[in-house]
Scaffold this motif. Structure first.
Motif, PDB file in Angstrom:
ATOM      1  N   GLY A  49      -9.661  30.126  -8.286  1.00  0.00           N
ATOM      2  CA  GLY A  49     -10.558  29.467  -7.347  1.00  0.00           C
ATOM      3  C   GLY A  49     -11.070  28.138  -7.847  1.00  0.00           C
ATOM      4  O   GLY A  49     -12.244  27.821  -7.663  1.00  0.00           O
ATOM      5  N   ASP A  50     -10.218  27.384  -8.541  1.00  0.00           N
ATOM      6  CA  ASP A  50     -10.614  26.075  -9.065  1.00  0.00           C
ATOM      7  C   ASP A  50     -10.655  25.078  -7.913  1.00  0.00           C
ATOM      8  O   ASP A  50      -9.638  24.493  -7.546  1.00  0.00           O
ATOM      9  N   GLY A  51     -11.853  24.876  -7.353  1.00  0.00           N
ATOM     10  CA  GLY A  51     -11.993  24.000  -6.194  1.00  0.00           C
ATOM     11  C   GLY A  51     -11.595  22.570  -6.473  1.00  0.00           C
ATOM     12  O   GLY A  51     -10.988  21.912  -5.625  1.00  0.00           O
ATOM     13  N   ARG A  52     -11.897  22.074  -7.662  1.00  0.00           N
ATOM     14  CA  ARG A  52     -11.556  20.702  -8.020  1.00  0.00           C
ATOM     15  C   ARG A  52     -10.040  20.513  -8.045  1.00  0.00           C
ATOM     16  O   ARG A  52      -9.507  19.543  -7.517  1.00  0.00           O
ATOM     17  N   ALA A  53      -9.329  21.461  -8.660  1.00  0.00           N
ATOM     18  CA  ALA A  53      -7.878  21.363  -8.732  1.00  0.00           C
ATOM     19  C   ALA A  53      -7.246  21.458  -7.345  1.00  0.00           C
ATOM     20  O   ALA A  53      -6.275  20.759  -7.037  1.00  0.00           O
ATOM     21  N   ASP A  54      -7.802  22.321  -6.507  1.00  0.00           N
ATOM     22  CA  ASP A  54      -7.294  22.437  -5.142  1.00  0.00           C
ATOM     23  C   ASP A  54      -7.451  21.121  -4.389  1.00  0.00           C
ATOM     24  O   ASP A  54      -6.559  20.699  -3.647  1.00  0.00           O
ATOM     25  N   LEU A  55      -8.578  20.467  -4.606  1.00  0.00           N
ATOM     26  CA  LEU A  55      -8.832  19.182  -3.959  1.00  0.00           C
ATOM     27  C   LEU A  55      -7.843  18.130  -4.459  1.00  0.00           C
ATOM     28  O   LEU A  55      -7.311  17.324  -3.675  1.00  0.00           O
ATOM     29  N   GLU A  56      -7.576  18.157  -5.747  1.00  0.00           N
ATOM     30  CA  GLU A  56      -6.682  17.160  -6.334  1.00  0.00           C
ATOM     31  C   GLU A  56      -5.247  17.312  -5.846  1.00  0.00           C
ATOM     32  O   GLU A  56      -4.579  16.324  -5.546  1.00  0.00           O
ATOM     33  N   ILE A  57      -4.748  18.531  -5.752  1.00  0.00           N
ATOM     34  CA  ILE A  57      -3.366  18.701  -5.304  1.00  0.00           C
ATOM     35  C   ILE A  57      -3.229  18.366  -3.831  1.00  0.00           C
ATOM     36  O   ILE A  57      -2.216  17.814  -3.382  1.00  0.00           O
ATOM     37  N   LEU A  58      -4.248  18.651  -3.040  1.00  0.00           N
ATOM     38  CA  LEU A  58      -4.222  18.259  -1.632  1.00  0.00           C
ATOM     39  C   LEU A  58      -4.245  16.740  -1.510  1.00  0.00           C
ATOM     40  O   LEU A  58      -3.505  16.149  -0.713  1.00  0.00           O
ATOM     41  N   ALA A  59      -5.074  16.104  -2.340  1.00  0.00           N
ATOM     42  CA  ALA A  59      -5.145  14.645  -2.327  1.00  0.00           C
ATOM     43  C   ALA A  59      -3.801  14.035  -2.715  1.00  0.00           C
ATOM     44  O   ALA A  59      -3.350  13.045  -2.118  1.00  0.00           O
ATOM     45  N   ALA A  74       0.830  -1.206   0.000  1.00  0.00           N
ATOM     46  CA  ALA A  74       0.000   0.000   0.000  1.00  0.00           C
ATOM     47  C   ALA A  74       0.865   1.258   0.000  1.00  0.00           C
ATOM     48  O   ALA A  74       0.528   2.252  -0.647  1.00  0.00           O
ATOM     49  N   GLY A  75       1.994   1.215   0.710  1.00  0.00           N
ATOM     50  CA  GLY A  75       2.888   2.365   0.731  1.00  0.00           C
ATOM     51  C   GLY A  75       3.390   2.707  -0.658  1.00  0.00           C
ATOM     52  O   GLY A  75       3.410   3.879  -1.068  1.00  0.00           O
ATOM     53  N   VAL A  76       3.802   1.691  -1.409  1.00  0.00           N
ATOM     54  CA  VAL A  76       4.265   1.902  -2.788  1.00  0.00           C
ATOM     55  C   VAL A  76       3.128   2.437  -3.651  1.00  0.00           C
ATOM     56  O   VAL A  76       3.301   3.386  -4.428  1.00  0.00           O
ATOM     57  N   GLN A  77       1.966   1.841  -3.519  1.00  0.00           N
ATOM     58  CA  GLN A  77       0.814   2.246  -4.327  1.00  0.00           C
ATOM     59  C   GLN A  77       0.421   3.696  -4.058  1.00  0.00           C
ATOM     60  O   GLN A  77       0.151   4.463  -4.998  1.00  0.00           O
ATOM     61  N   LEU A  78       0.390   4.090  -2.808  1.00  0.00           N
ATOM     62  CA  LEU A  78      -0.011   5.450  -2.450  1.00  0.00           C
ATOM     63  C   LEU A  78       0.987   6.484  -2.970  1.00  0.00           C
ATOM     64  O   LEU A  78       0.595   7.545  -3.459  1.00  0.00           O
ATOM     65  N   ILE A  79       2.278   6.182  -2.845  1.00  0.00           N
ATOM     66  CA  ILE A  79       3.281   7.107  -3.358  1.00  0.00           C
ATOM     67  C   ILE A  79       3.108   7.281  -4.871  1.00  0.00           C
ATOM     68  O   ILE A  79       3.142   8.406  -5.388  1.00  0.00           O
ATOM     69  N   TYR A  80       2.896   6.180  -5.569  1.00  0.00           N
ATOM     70  CA  TYR A  80       2.713   6.292  -7.020  1.00  0.00           C
ATOM     71  C   TYR A  80       1.480   7.105  -7.363  1.00  0.00           C
ATOM     72  O   TYR A  80       1.532   7.995  -8.229  1.00  0.00           O
ATOM     73  N   GLU A  81       0.360   6.814  -6.721  1.00  0.00           N
ATOM     74  CA  GLU A  81      -0.871   7.532  -7.059  1.00  0.00           C
ATOM     75  C   GLU A  81      -0.735   9.020  -6.795  1.00  0.00           C
ATOM     76  O   GLU A  81      -1.239   9.852  -7.565  1.00  0.00           O
ATOM     77  N   GLY A  82      -0.054   9.377  -5.711  1.00  0.00           N
ATOM     78  CA  GLY A  82       0.143  10.791  -5.416  1.00  0.00           C
ATOM     79  C   GLY A  82       1.016  11.475  -6.450  1.00  0.00           C
ATOM     80  O   GLY A  82       0.713  12.590  -6.904  1.00  0.00           O
ATOM     81  N   LEU A  83       2.098  10.820  -6.846  1.00  0.00           N
ATOM     82  CA  LEU A  83       2.986  11.410  -7.850  1.00  0.00           C
ATOM     83  C   LEU A  83       2.326  11.444  -9.229  1.00  0.00           C
ATOM     84  O   LEU A  83       2.510  12.395  -9.997  1.00  0.00           O
ATOM     85  N   ARG A  84       1.578  10.406  -9.544  1.00  0.00           N
ATOM     86  CA  ARG A  84       0.864  10.385 -10.830  1.00  0.00           C
ATOM     87  C   ARG A  84      -0.127  11.541 -10.913  1.00  0.00           C
ATOM     88  O   ARG A  84      -0.235  12.225 -11.946  1.00  0.00           O
ATOM     89  N   LEU A  85      -0.844  11.775  -9.828  1.00  0.00           N
ATOM     90  CA  LEU A  85      -1.814  12.868  -9.796  1.00  0.00           C
ATOM     91  C   LEU A  85      -1.106  14.221  -9.888  1.00  0.00           C
ATOM     92  O   LEU A  85      -1.569  15.132 -10.586  1.00  0.00           O
ATOM     93  N   THR A  86       0.026  14.333  -9.208  1.00  0.00           N
ATOM     94  CA  THR A  86       0.811  15.561  -9.287  1.00  0.00           C
ATOM     95  C   THR A  86       1.282  15.809 -10.717  1.00  0.00           C
ATOM     96  O   THR A  86       1.246  16.945 -11.217  1.00  0.00           O
ATOM     97  N   ARG A  87       1.735  14.757 -11.384  1.00  0.00           N
ATOM     98  CA  ARG A  87       2.188  14.879 -12.775  1.00  0.00           C
ATOM     99  C   ARG A  87       1.063  15.351 -13.678  1.00  0.00           C
ATOM    100  O   ARG A  87       1.268  16.218 -14.542  1.00  0.00           O
ATOM    101  N   MET A  88      -0.113  14.799 -13.490  1.00  0.00           N
ATOM    102  CA  MET A  88      -1.255  15.187 -14.300  1.00  0.00           C
ATOM    103  C   MET A  88      -1.582  16.667 -14.106  1.00  0.00           C
ATOM    104  O   MET A  88      -1.821  17.409 -15.077  1.00  0.00           O
ATOM    105  N   LEU A  89      -1.565  17.122 -12.864  1.00  0.00           N
ATOM    106  CA  LEU A  89      -1.876  18.523 -12.576  1.00  0.00           C
ATOM    107  C   LEU A  89      -0.807  19.451 -13.131  1.00  0.00           C
ATOM    108  O   LEU A  89      -1.104  20.539 -13.627  1.00  0.00           O
TER     109      LEU A  89
END
Length: 285
Positions: free
Chosen positions: A128-138, A102-117
């Motif tokens: 004030g893009d609330g969706r984008a703010d939520l995604e970067i926090l996630a 799970a640790g490996v999976q979570l790190i990947y998902e976070g970095l993948r999401l960061t790359r997309m943003l």
């Protein structure tokens, strides 16, 4: 429960206490839709190394038994030589090492999401893009929770290196050609699979197999900058087991001690109680 379900459940459990509800729902939806390839490879490597260890132990025991009986009588030697030199196949306790995966999976998902943003730059045209703010926090929370799960393991140094390399690659990408940008993006998948191999070995107290790293590199070359479902790209059990180096318990213990001595002195370990109101950006080098 199979490996995919085990990884997904462990990853979801790791973020189950995140609030508010909207953020928790987004994190859960992200993990439910994600390919579990990094986590499943972690479990698959751990299983292959565990079986190699069991085989080595059984073979050593059989050899010792034969030697003892040969020193007594000819008849006993004959009986002793019939001892099986192949370990009875053992199945890895998935739940016991699921938090590593799970640790490996979570790190990947976070970095993948960061790359997309970073590629989409959702803040460039709107405010004030609330969706984008939520995604970067996630994204930050996913990486932070992944580190929390791996922080007290020998895979922590590799995890830190993975995130730092990601930050450097994305910085270089800004001025890269299209071909180079694609290659830089795909480095994330390659580095995460290397982290998966390292973490799988750590989970069963084994050394990182160079042969398994080569298998991971081959998978990374095939998938590029995104993972398909785990069942479509993870090598079979026989392929992984054939790739495992000969298990050497004494060498393993020595290398384990060396890894601890060589751990980076500036490694930042997350606090005992991880909060979600402020976490370091996953894109920071």
């Amino acid at each position: 429960m199979d490996r995919v379900d085990t990884c997904r459940q462990a990853a979801c459990d790791a973020i189950s206490d995140v609030e508010p509800a909207a953020l928790n729902e987004f994190l859960t939806d992200t993990l439910e839709a994600a390919s579990m390839t990094p986590g499943v490879l972690t479990l698959a490597c751990a299983s292959a190394l565990e079986r190699a260890s069991a085989n080595a132990t059984a073979n050593a025991t059989a050899t010792a038994t034969v030697s003892e009986t040969e020193s007594e009588t000819e008849s006993d030697a004959t009986a002793g030589s019939s001892v099986s030199r192949t370990a009875t196949p053992t199945e890895l306790n998935l739940e016991a090492v699921a938090h590593h995966a799970a640790g490996v999976q979570l790190i990947y998902e976070g970095l993948r999401l960061t790359r997309m943003l970073a590629h989409e730059e959702p803040w460039a045209e709107t405010t004030g893009d609330g969706r984008a703010d939520l995604e970067i926090l996630a994204a930050d929370i996913l990486v932070a929770r992944g580190f929390y799960l791996l922080a007290r393991t020998d895979a922590a140094t590799t995890a830190v290196r993975t995130v730092r390399q990601f930050g450097r690659d994305q910085t270089l990408r800004a001025d890269a050609t299209t071909a180079d940008a694609t290659a830089l993006d795909a480095n994330l998948e390659r580095d995460v699979l290397e982290l998966a191999v390292c973490t799988g070995a750590t989970a069963v107290d084994a050394h990182t197999s160079s042969a398994l790293l080569e298998v991971a590199s081959t998978v990374a070359a095939d998938v590029g900058a995104s993972f398909p479902p785990a069942g479509e790209c993870i090598p079979s059990r026989s392929v992984l087991e054939d790739a495992v180096d000969e298990y050497e318990p004494e060498r393993e213990r020595q290398q384990g001690r060396k890894r601890k001595r060589d751990a980076e002195p500036d490694l930042e370990r997350p606090p005992t109680e991880l909060t979600t109101d402020r976490v370091t950006s996953a894109g920071d080098p």
